[in-house]
Design a protein around this motif. Structure first.
Motif, PDB file in Angstrom:
ATOM      1  N   LEU A  87       0.823  -1.202   0.000  1.00 44.15           N
ATOM      2  CA  LEU A  87       0.000   0.000   0.000  1.00 44.15           C
ATOM      3  C   LEU A  87       0.858   1.253   0.000  1.00 44.15           C
ATOM      4  N   LEU A  88       1.864   1.281   0.864  1.00 45.20           N
ATOM      5  CA  LEU A  88       2.716   2.463   0.951  1.00 45.20           C
ATOM      6  C   LEU A  88       3.529   2.672  -0.318  1.00 45.20           C
ATOM      7  N   LEU A  89       3.947   1.596  -0.940  1.00 47.46           N
ATOM      8  CA  LEU A  89       4.668   1.726  -2.203  1.00 47.46           C
ATOM      9  C   LEU A  89       3.799   2.396  -3.256  1.00 47.46           C
ATOM     10  N   PHE A 110      11.295   1.054  -1.879  1.00 46.17           N
ATOM     11  CA  PHE A 110      10.912   2.417  -1.518  1.00 46.17           C
ATOM     12  C   PHE A 110      11.852   3.453  -2.128  1.00 46.17           C
ATOM     13  N   ARG A 111      13.109   3.127  -2.199  1.00 42.35           N
ATOM     14  CA  ARG A 111      14.041   4.046  -2.859  1.00 42.35           C
ATOM     15  C   ARG A 111      13.644   4.245  -4.321  1.00 42.35           C
ATOM     16  N   GLN A 116      12.170   8.586   1.112  1.00 43.76           N
ATOM     17  CA  GLN A 116      13.354   8.550   1.968  1.00 43.76           C
ATOM     18  C   GLN A 116      13.126   7.505   3.064  1.00 43.76           C
ATOM     19  N   CYS A 117      14.159   6.707   3.351  1.00 42.00           N
ATOM     20  CA  CYS A 117      14.013   5.588   4.280  1.00 42.00           C
ATOM     21  C   CYS A 117      14.895   5.766   5.508  1.00 42.00           C
ATOM     22  N   LEU A 118      14.248   5.874   6.671  1.00 48.98           N
ATOM     23  CA  LEU A 118      14.937   5.922   7.954  1.00 48.98           C
ATOM     24  C   LEU A 118      14.689   4.603   8.672  1.00 48.98           C
ATOM     25  N   ALA A 133      23.431  -1.342   4.422  1.00 47.08           N
ATOM     26  CA  ALA A 133      22.337  -1.714   3.523  1.00 47.08           C
ATOM     27  C   ALA A 133      21.902  -0.543   2.646  1.00 47.08           C
ATOM     28  N   GLY A 134      22.219   0.690   3.100  1.00 47.22           N
ATOM     29  CA  GLY A 134      21.937   1.854   2.275  1.00 47.22           C
ATOM     30  C   GLY A 134      20.803   2.739   2.735  1.00 47.22           C
ATOM     31  N   VAL A 135      20.387   2.632   4.016  1.00 42.18           N
ATOM     32  CA  VAL A 135      19.312   3.504   4.489  1.00 42.18           C
ATOM     33  C   VAL A 135      19.760   4.963   4.418  1.00 42.18           C
ATOM     34  N   ASP A 136      18.788   5.848   4.321  1.00 42.36           N
ATOM     35  CA  ASP A 136      19.094   7.273   4.212  1.00 42.36           C
ATOM     36  C   ASP A 136      19.455   7.901   5.548  1.00 42.36           C
ATOM     37  N   GLY A 137      18.952   7.329   6.630  1.00 43.82           N
ATOM     38  CA  GLY A 137      19.242   7.863   7.949  1.00 43.82           C
ATOM     39  C   GLY A 137      18.800   6.886   9.022  1.00 43.82           C
TER      40      GLY A 137
END
Length: 322
Positions: A87-89, A110-111, A116-118, A133-137
């Motif tokens: 749903l969020l995608l 999500f990217r 943006q992924c925290l 893994a590459g999370v934004d924050g």
């Protein structure tokens, strides 16, 4: 418009390094997140306890209600998490804050849609894995936090500094025990780019919890919380009849099944929606002792900024001597 530029505000496109924690029931609606985002911080919808149709409605309200960034908090262990991810995608919220699971489960998807992924972490090793893994924050939660503090019970001050040192190139949001602008200044001094405020935003007019819950938070002192549920899903909550019974069972080393039955007989929902503050799980952090009034959320944000400026003014400047 007041701005306090940091790595986190630049990442998320917000004016102020003030993040409202995603709190089940308290921000499982659009009212509180909209107020915080409109005030220049980051409002967060708590998707954890929400049914799909309710979440769809709230996402529509958030999209229509502000052009400022906002977030959805998703505990990955919740029932139906994969359906909520889908749903969020499709809806593409500006920011996702995920917890209780690994980021590789969701990150690439999500990217790809521009979210943006925290990721919420409770230690330096966990932070390194999420950063790799590459999370934004990262949202770093210390022992003072309400709800689910880290099992290690390391304080926010120590934990934030350890994570900043471990992943110096990853923006960090500090959480746990922070209720005002002085706390924000302290967290920025440690190297965080923002602070997350949970308990402070519980005591706002927009938080969708029962008035008795808010009154209990305002009445609490800094020593009036307790951690219970060891081995069952540790929580920090205000002292009441429920926590007293759990404390006695834990102190007497009662069998796990006995403790589990008592733990599961109480719920956050009863406290938050029905005002059952004696027998319910009144989750709140130690910073409840720093909260002395129920205010509009925008006023809380404004006060945090004012207190932050005052805290900076109190700091002594270095002098040069011969």
């Amino acid at each position: 418009m007041t701005r306090i530029p940091t790595a986190v505000t630049r990442l998320l496109g917000i004016d102020l390094p003030v993040i409202q924690a995603g709190m089940s029931w308290a921000s499982s609606s659009s009212t509180l997140p909209l107020a915080v985002s409109r005030a220049g911080g980051l409002g967060v919808v708590a998707a954890g306890p929400m049914r799909r149709d309710d979440l769809v409605r709230v996402l529509d309200e958030m999209t229509a209600g502000t052009d400022r960034p906002w977030a959805v908090n998703l505990p990955l262990y919740r029932q139906g998490a994969d359906e909520i991810i889908d749903l969020l995608l499709a809806r593409r919220p500006p920011v996702l804050i995920a917890s209780q699971g690994g980021p590789r489960r969701y990150l690439e998807r999500f990217r790809a849609v521009g979210t943006q992924c925290l990721h919420v972490v409770a230690g330096a090793e966990h932070a390194r894995k999420a950063a790799d893994a590459g999370v934004d924050g990262l949202v770093v939660v210390g022992a003072e936090a309400g709800g689910h503090p880290p099992p290690t019970m390391v304080t926010t001050q120590v934990l934030v500094r350890a994570v900043v040192r471990a992943v110096p190139d990853t923006p960090v949001i500090a959480s746990g025990g922070i209720a005002d602008g002085a706390g924000l200044a302290a967290m920025l001094a440690l190297g965080a780019g923002a602070a997350q405020f949970g308990t402070r935003f519980l005591a706002t007019r927009e938080a969708t919890v029962h008035p008795e819950y808010k009154s209990a938070v305002v009445a609490a002192g800094v020593e009036d919380t307790r951690t219970v549920g060891h081995g069952l899903g540790l929580i920090r909550a205000l002292d009441n009849d429920f926590t007293a019974r759990m404390g006695r069972l834990e102190a007497s080393a009662a069998e796990l099944d006995v403790r589990r039955k008592e733990f599961q007989a109480s719920s956050l929902k009863d406290a938050a929606l029905h005002g059952e503050v004696r027998e319910g799980k009144v989750e709140a952090g130690q910073s409840a002792g720093l909260v002395d009034a129920v205010l509009p959320a925008a006023d809380v944000v404004e006060h945090i900024v004012t207190e932050y400026r005052a805290a900076l003014m109190r700091l002594p400047m270095p002098t040069v001597t011969e």
